[in-house]
Design a protein around this motif. Sequence first.
Motif, PDB file in Angstrom:
ATOM      1  N   TRP A  21     -13.402  -4.913  -1.488  1.00 55.88           N
ATOM      2  CA  TRP A  21     -13.949  -5.866  -0.522  1.00 55.88           C
ATOM      3  C   TRP A  21     -14.964  -6.721  -1.233  1.00 55.88           C
ATOM      4  O   TRP A  21     -15.950  -6.229  -1.774  1.00 55.88           O
ATOM      5  CB  TRP A  21     -14.612  -5.113   0.622  1.00 55.88           C
ATOM      6  N   GLU A  55      -8.883  -0.893   9.905  1.00 59.16           N
ATOM      7  CA  GLU A  55      -8.550   0.136   8.913  1.00 59.16           C
ATOM      8  C   GLU A  55      -8.399  -0.474   7.528  1.00 59.16           C
ATOM      9  O   GLU A  55      -8.833   0.117   6.536  1.00 59.16           O
ATOM     10  CB  GLU A  55      -7.277   0.872   9.308  1.00 59.16           C
ATOM     11  N   ALA A  56      -7.798  -1.633   7.454  1.00 61.86           N
ATOM     12  CA  ALA A  56      -7.652  -2.310   6.170  1.00 61.86           C
ATOM     13  C   ALA A  56      -9.020  -2.710   5.625  1.00 61.86           C
ATOM     14  O   ALA A  56      -9.283  -2.563   4.427  1.00 61.86           O
ATOM     15  CB  ALA A  56      -6.758  -3.539   6.313  1.00 61.86           C
ATOM     16  N   PHE A  90      -1.736  -1.660  -5.194  1.00 61.02           N
ATOM     17  CA  PHE A  90      -2.928  -1.653  -4.336  1.00 61.02           C
ATOM     18  C   PHE A  90      -3.661  -2.990  -4.402  1.00 61.02           C
ATOM     19  O   PHE A  90      -4.189  -3.466  -3.391  1.00 61.02           O
ATOM     20  CB  PHE A  90      -3.872  -0.506  -4.697  1.00 61.02           C
ATOM     21  N   MET A 125     -13.974   0.967   1.024  1.00 61.32           N
ATOM     22  CA  MET A 125     -14.014   2.294   0.390  1.00 61.32           C
ATOM     23  C   MET A 125     -13.497   2.265  -1.042  1.00 61.32           C
ATOM     24  O   MET A 125     -13.943   3.045  -1.881  1.00 61.32           O
ATOM     25  CB  MET A 125     -13.200   3.302   1.210  1.00 61.32           C
ATOM     26  N   THR A 126     -12.567   1.371  -1.334  1.00 62.53           N
ATOM     27  CA  THR A 126     -11.982   1.311  -2.674  1.00 62.53           C
ATOM     28  C   THR A 126     -12.670   0.281  -3.567  1.00 62.53           C
ATOM     29  O   THR A 126     -12.247   0.075  -4.704  1.00 62.53           O
ATOM     30  CB  THR A 126     -10.468   0.988  -2.602  1.00 62.53           C
ATOM     31  N   GLU A 181       1.060   4.220  -2.796  1.00 57.68           N
ATOM     32  CA  GLU A 181       0.959   5.667  -2.548  1.00 57.68           C
ATOM     33  C   GLU A 181       2.150   6.404  -3.154  1.00 57.68           C
ATOM     34  O   GLU A 181       1.990   7.483  -3.734  1.00 57.68           O
ATOM     35  CB  GLU A 181       0.883   5.944  -1.045  1.00 57.68           C
ATOM     36  N   HIS A 203       0.835  -1.201   0.000  1.00 58.36           N
ATOM     37  CA  HIS A 203       0.000   0.000   0.000  1.00 58.36           C
ATOM     38  C   HIS A 203       0.873   1.256   0.000  1.00 58.36           C
ATOM     39  O   HIS A 203       0.622   2.203  -0.748  1.00 58.36           O
ATOM     40  CB  HIS A 203      -0.951  -0.001   1.204  1.00 58.36           C
ATOM     41  N   ASN A 239     -11.825  -1.202   6.202  1.00 54.59           N
ATOM     42  CA  ASN A 239     -12.461   0.028   5.723  1.00 54.59           C
ATOM     43  C   ASN A 239     -11.886   0.457   4.379  1.00 54.59           C
ATOM     44  O   ASN A 239     -12.627   0.862   3.478  1.00 54.59           O
ATOM     45  CB  ASN A 239     -12.308   1.145   6.758  1.00 54.59           C
ATOM     46  N   TRP A 240     -10.564   0.355   4.220  1.00 56.92           N
ATOM     47  CA  TRP A 240      -9.933   0.719   2.949  1.00 56.92           C
ATOM     48  C   TRP A 240     -10.430  -0.187   1.829  1.00 56.92           C
ATOM     49  O   TRP A 240     -10.748   0.289   0.733  1.00 56.92           O
ATOM     50  CB  TRP A 240      -8.409   0.636   3.083  1.00 56.92           C
ATOM     51  N   TRP A 292      -4.247  -8.246   2.496  1.00 56.14           N
ATOM     52  CA  TRP A 292      -5.149  -7.860   3.583  1.00 56.14           C
ATOM     53  C   TRP A 292      -6.348  -8.802   3.675  1.00 56.14           C
ATOM     54  O   TRP A 292      -6.777  -9.167   4.763  1.00 56.14           O
ATOM     55  CB  TRP A 292      -5.609  -6.417   3.431  1.00 56.14           C
TER      56      TRP A 292
END
Length: 174
Positions: free
Chosen positions: A167, A156-157, A136, A163-164, A121, A117, A159-160, A143
């Motif tokens: 999942w 947090e992973a 990513f 959000m992306t 970035e 990750h 959620n990422w 993850w």
Amino acid sequence: MPRTQRNDNFIDKTFTVVADILLKVLPTSQREKQAFSYYRNGMSAQAEGEYAEALQNYYEAMRLEIDAYDRSYILYNIGLIHTSNGEHGRALEYYYQALERNPSLPSALNNIAVIYHYRGEQAIENGQSEISQILFEKAADYWKEAIRLAPTNYIEAQNWLKMTGRWTLPNPTF
């Protein structure tokens, strides 16, 4: 060989005493006891930020330890030190070696994902959007496996991933 526990808190000192007692009474070989002692000393040095000393102890533990499962934790901790030092390529090598010996090590999977990750970035910052997407996706794969092994960790992973759009819920089997 014992490392002084000068800065340890009550829990660490208690762990050390209990570990010393267990080492004396458990039916293990002298080699296994030495390996554990080096590992414990490495953990203590690592906790104090004495990374060179920690690595020396971990390498000695690796020389003595023959159990693959136990070796996986030594390799994982070596990877942590390299991660802390910003040596992500070397850290990945040790995390992969840890996973070869213990595929059910979610913390190693998580740390690999974090590195991918981070590299993703960096790729964005360098204007390399295609490369960032590949990185990513690698992070997402690691993850997902870490979360599969430890579903209540790595929020947090999770959620990422949501959000992306990375999942994917497993299909229910009936």
